[in-house]
Design an enzyme around this catalytic site. Structure first.
Site, short mmCIF file in Angstrom:
data_model
loop_
_atom_site.label_atom_id
_atom_site.label_comp_id
_atom_site.label_asym_id
_atom_site.label_seq_id
_atom_site.Cartn_x
_atom_site.Cartn_y
_atom_site.Cartn_z
N GLU A 127 -7.91 -33.35 28.67
CA GLU A 127 -7.50 -33.34 30.30
C GLU A 127 -8.77 -33.19 31.01
O GLU A 127 -8.55 -32.78 32.23
CB GLU A 127 -6.61 -32.36 30.69
CG GLU A 127 -5.17 -32.63 30.06
CD GLU A 127 -4.72 -34.17 30.30
OE1 GLU A 127 -5.09 -34.65 31.30
OE2 GLU A 127 -3.91 -34.58 29.30
C1 LIG Z 1 -7.11 -32.34 19.79
C2 LIG Z 1 -7.15 -33.15 20.58
C3 LIG Z 1 -6.24 -33.82 21.55
C4 LIG Z 1 -6.19 -34.68 22.35
N1 LIG Z 1 -5.41 -35.40 23.07
C5 LIG Z 1 -5.40 -36.42 23.86
C6 LIG Z 1 -4.49 -37.35 23.97
O1 LIG Z 1 -3.21 -36.87 23.98
N2 LIG Z 1 -4.59 -38.60 24.88
C7 LIG Z 1 -5.89 -38.98 25.08
O2 LIG Z 1 -6.04 -40.10 25.72
N3 LIG Z 1 -6.96 -38.25 24.80
C8 LIG Z 1 -6.85 -36.97 24.08
N4 LIG Z 1 -7.77 -36.30 23.59
C9 LIG Z 1 -9.13 -36.64 23.90
C10 LIG Z 1 -9.84 -35.85 25.09
O3 LIG Z 1 -9.41 -35.83 26.36
C11 LIG Z 1 -11.23 -36.32 25.03
O4 LIG Z 1 -11.93 -35.76 23.94
C12 LIG Z 1 -11.93 -35.76 26.26
O5 LIG Z 1 -11.61 -36.33 27.39
C13 LIG Z 1 -13.37 -35.82 26.02
O6 LIG Z 1 -13.77 -37.01 25.71
P1 LIG Z 1 -15.03 -37.28 24.63
O7 LIG Z 1 -14.36 -36.68 23.49
O8 LIG Z 1 -15.11 -38.64 24.61
O9 LIG Z 1 -16.31 -36.68 25.16
P2 LIG Z 1 -17.50 -37.37 26.00
O10 LIG Z 1 -16.74 -38.13 27.10
O11 LIG Z 1 -18.36 -37.98 25.14
O12 LIG Z 1 -18.37 -36.08 26.59
C14 LIG Z 1 -19.13 -35.34 25.74
C15 LIG Z 1 -19.76 -34.28 26.58
O13 LIG Z 1 -20.39 -34.70 27.56
C16 LIG Z 1 -20.08 -34.30 29.14
N5 LIG Z 1 -20.18 -35.31 29.78
C17 LIG Z 1 -19.67 -36.45 29.83
N6 LIG Z 1 -19.80 -37.22 31.04
C18 LIG Z 1 -20.36 -36.21 31.67
C19 LIG Z 1 -20.96 -36.20 33.45
N7 LIG Z 1 -20.59 -37.33 34.06
N8 LIG Z 1 -21.46 -34.98 33.79
C20 LIG Z 1 -21.49 -33.87 33.00
N9 LIG Z 1 -21.09 -33.88 31.62
C21 LIG Z 1 -20.42 -35.13 31.21
C22 LIG Z 1 -18.59 -33.90 28.64
O14 LIG Z 1 -18.31 -32.77 29.63
C23 LIG Z 1 -18.84 -33.25 27.28
O15 LIG Z 1 -19.29 -31.88 27.18
C24 LIG Z 1 -7.70 -35.39 22.72
C25 LIG Z 1 -8.77 -34.75 22.14
C26 LIG Z 1 -8.53 -33.75 21.18
C27 LIG Z 1 -9.73 -33.24 20.32
#
Ligand SMILES: Cc1cc2nc3c(=O)[nH]c(=O)nc-3n(C[C@H](O)[C@H](O)[C@H](O)COP(=O)(O)OP(=O)(O)OC[C@H]3O[C@@H](n4cnc5c(N)ncnc54)[C@H](O)[C@@H]3O)c2cc1C
Length: 598
Positions: free
Chosen positions: A440
């Site tokens: 989220e």
């Molecule tokens: C157990 C689990 C359940 C989930 N459930 C759902 C679900 O039901 N539906 C769904 O759609 N998704 C779901 N997700 C996905 C989750 O919402 C994402 O993992 C999350 O939004 C982060 O995206 P990412 O993992 O691609 O990280 P990334 O976007 O790659 O981010 C990696 C890091 O970089 C930082 N970062 C990225 N951009 C910026 C910026 N502009 N400024 C500062 N920092 C930044 C982030 O804060 C993070 O620390 C789930 C994930 C897990 C692990």
């Protein structure tokens, strides 16, 4: 595993004594939500969560979900517990009467969601996601879509998901590749693969309604070209009856750190039939309905985990005998004193207690604002509630999830080596709650949403109503000597909040990176001050009760003492965050990316 006991006394204190829910419900026309009815529902929910949901928490963690050939089986007891959840009418509680709901207030449901999540985070997520799916369809769906999908979702015999994330895009949803092509019958054909979809496939419900973002060919690149679709696992006839299987499948599930009993799925769409929700290319706007509800749900998970960990740690700290108190023997009949006498154990226990109760008060307030957005007729009052929610939702989500992670870690520490052993259940709480800081929108993204988009984006206007509330509260209690220290601190910190905002805004004019450099510290500063406001309000209510009644003295005295702890030992953390903000971004950016090395 600690036995979960729903903190009914404190939930009622927040709802009834702090936030006057009775008056609030009557003013909004929730005529069924009388005090007796609220009491009866809360005590039934306590029984259900303690006796049905909590007992399957540890087995759920141990067994996890099992994927085989596209089919996901939940751990032992989950199917039966979900059936009891549906049979008990729990999913219908705050849903619209029009679709089979009971039309009770969202804030009442919020209190029950806290109990569910504290009892079993993984289990609570299944209905939690349905809640967001229903909110989206109800707010943005056509009449036909509502008739087709809402009644079964409300009943709980179908569940919902939120399908945003793809392998290459999590935070940056504008990069999504899932494609939606218009077909001859007006529906869309979706192709693509989503990852990390919570509750994407399981054996609890008859159908799963996926809320999916995708791009229609020809739409703009980036976030301006995202549309939103309903894609059911089984197709649904116009009258809401299940038809054939749609081309949606679960490719695998993740093996992860925590919430093992909630299936985190790869969901593949292979020309799956989907139905547009809202306008073409306005999918993200509609999705925000889901995300805002979900963000409050995640804030609540942090508070719930803190409460569950506190309960386990408290029982242990009263029982475990180790060393003598440095200020004199406290348990002369035993070989040592219980560890609860040691100040450092108290530091951790009171951190947990003050965060759980402070978080509960903040969330109770926010969920009353959600009631206003649903039931208030006066547009100005709705707009005011929306402004406050916009400000406080990212604060609650990030602050309470981060503190949930910290506080569950204190839970391990209080049990010493036993905390590290699985049998005690304390380490599961840490593993389960870490995800709340990530999904989220990560803490970093919440902080940017707060500082960049909302506060600086509105030139500080969004802050004003809340600052006015704090100012009015301070004025109201200015002559009260018992509240003097809290009022003095609250006044000074809220003043500093506004000064920090102006400083960051000024610095950002010459270097935009100053915003990202300050944002998480800014959010934490704001969060600690926000909780201080709710702690001061709780202390004021408790003082008043002690003056005017002899009832429940121990409870109110504990409230005041916990408020004192919060002001003396937790709120000063905000000073560290302020100093970090003042330190600026230069030291973060001085090392060039290519020179980072190990
Ligand atoms: C157990 C689990 C359940 C989930 N459930 C759902 C679900 O039901 N539906 C769904 O759609 N998704 C779901 N997700 C996905 C989750 O919402 C994402 O993992 C999350 O939004 C982060 O995206 P990412 O993992 O691609 O990280 P990334 O976007 O790659 O981010 C990696 C890091 O970089 C930082 N970062 C990225 N951009 C910026 C910026 N502009 N400024 C500062 N920092 C930044 C982030 O804060 C993070 O620390 C789930 C994930 C897990 C692990």
């Amino acid at each position: 595993m600690p036995d979960y006991r729903a903190p009914i006394r404190d939930i009622k204190f927040v709802m009834q004594e702090l936030l006057n829910c009775d008056q609030h419900y009557q003013a909004l026309g929730y005529s069924d939500a009388s005090e007796d009815m609220v009491d009866a529902i809360l005590s039934e929910a306590a029984k259900f969560t303690e006796q049905v949901i909590a007992p399957i928490n540890q087995i759920g963690d141990q067994q996890g979900c099992i994927w085989s050939d596209g089919v996901v089986t939940t751990p032992d007891g989950f199917k039966d517990a979900y059936k009891q959840y549906v049979d008990g009418g729990w999913p219908t509680l705050s849903q619209s009467v029009e679709f089979g709901g009971q039309g009770l207030p969202h804030s009442l449901n919020g209190a029950i969601s806290e109990m569910m999540s504290a009892a079993n985070h993984s289990f609570a997520m299944y209905p939690g996601l349905s809640h967001g799916a229903m909110a989206t369809i109800e707010a943005h769906g056509t009449d036909k879509q509502k008739q087709q999908f809402m009644p079964k979702l409300v009943e709980g015999s179908w569940t919902g998901t939120m399908c945003l994330t793809e392998a290459h895009c999590g935070t940056d949803l504008g990069m999504l590749r899932t494609k939606a092509e218009l077909t001859d019958d007006g529906s869309y054909s979706l192709t693509g693969s989503k990852i990390f979809i919570s509750a994407g496939e399981h054996d609890l419900s008859d159908n799963i309604v996926h809320i999916v973002i995708a791009r229609i060919p020809g739409s703009p690149e980036g976030s301006k070209g995202i549309s939103l679709f309903i894609v059911p696992k089984f197709n649904v006839k116009d009258d809401g009856i299940i038809a054939d299987r749609n081309a949606v499948s679960c490719g695998s599930i993740e093996h992860k750190m925590g919430i093992n009993a909630n299936a985190t799925c790869v969901i593949n769409f292979d020309n799956a039939k989907g139905y547009l929700i809202g306008e073409v290319n306005y999918g993200l706007n509609c999705m925000f309905t889901f995300m805002n509800a979900a963000r409050l749900g995640v804030a609540l998970e942090g508070t719930a985990a803190t409460e569950a960990s506190f309960q386990g740690a408290l029982a242990y700290a009263k029982d475990r005998l180790q060393m003598r108190s440095i200020s004199g023997v406290k348990n002369p009949g035993g070989p040592a004193d219980p560890i609860i006498v040691h100040p450092d154990v108290r530091r951790m226990l009171l951190t947990q207690k003050s965060i759980a109760e402070g978080g509960r008060a903040l969330l109770g307030y926010l969920s009353q604002l959600v009631d206003v957005t649903h039931a208030e007729k006066d547009a100005a009052k709705v707009a005011d509630a929306e402004t406050r929610l916009a400000l406080l939702t990212p604060i609650a989500k990030a602050l309470l999830s981060e503190l949930g992670f910290e506080c569950t870690s204190h839970g391990i520490q209080i049990l010493g080596g036993h905390g590290f052993i699985k049998e005690w259940g304390m380490e599961q709480l840490v593993r389960d709650t870490k995800i709340s800081c990530i999904y989220e929108g990560t803490t970093g993204i919440q902080a940017l949403d707060l500082l960049a988009r909302k506060i600086l984006g509105s030139k500080g206007a969004i802050l004003r109503p809340f600052m006015t509330d704090i100012g009015a509260f301070c004025q109201q209690h200015a002559g009260n000597p018992e509240m003097a220290e809290h009022i003095q601190a609250l006044g000074a910190y809220s003043q500093q909040w506004q000064e920090l905002t102006a400083d960051v805004g000024k610095k950002a004019m010459s270097n935009a990176d100053e915003i990202g450099g300050a944002s998480v510290d800014y959010l934490m500063f704001a969060g600690y001050v926000t909780l201080a406001y709710f702690w001061a309000r709780m202390a004021a209510v408790a003082e008043d009760k002690l003056k005017n009644s002899d009832e429940d003295k121990a409870f109110y005295q504990a409230k005041i003492k916990t408020a004192n702890f919060y002001f003396k030992r937790i709120l000063p953390r905000a000073k560290g965050h302020a100093a970090c903000i003042e330190g600026g971004v230069d030291s973060m950016m001085a090392l060039a990316s290519e020179d980072f090395a190990f």
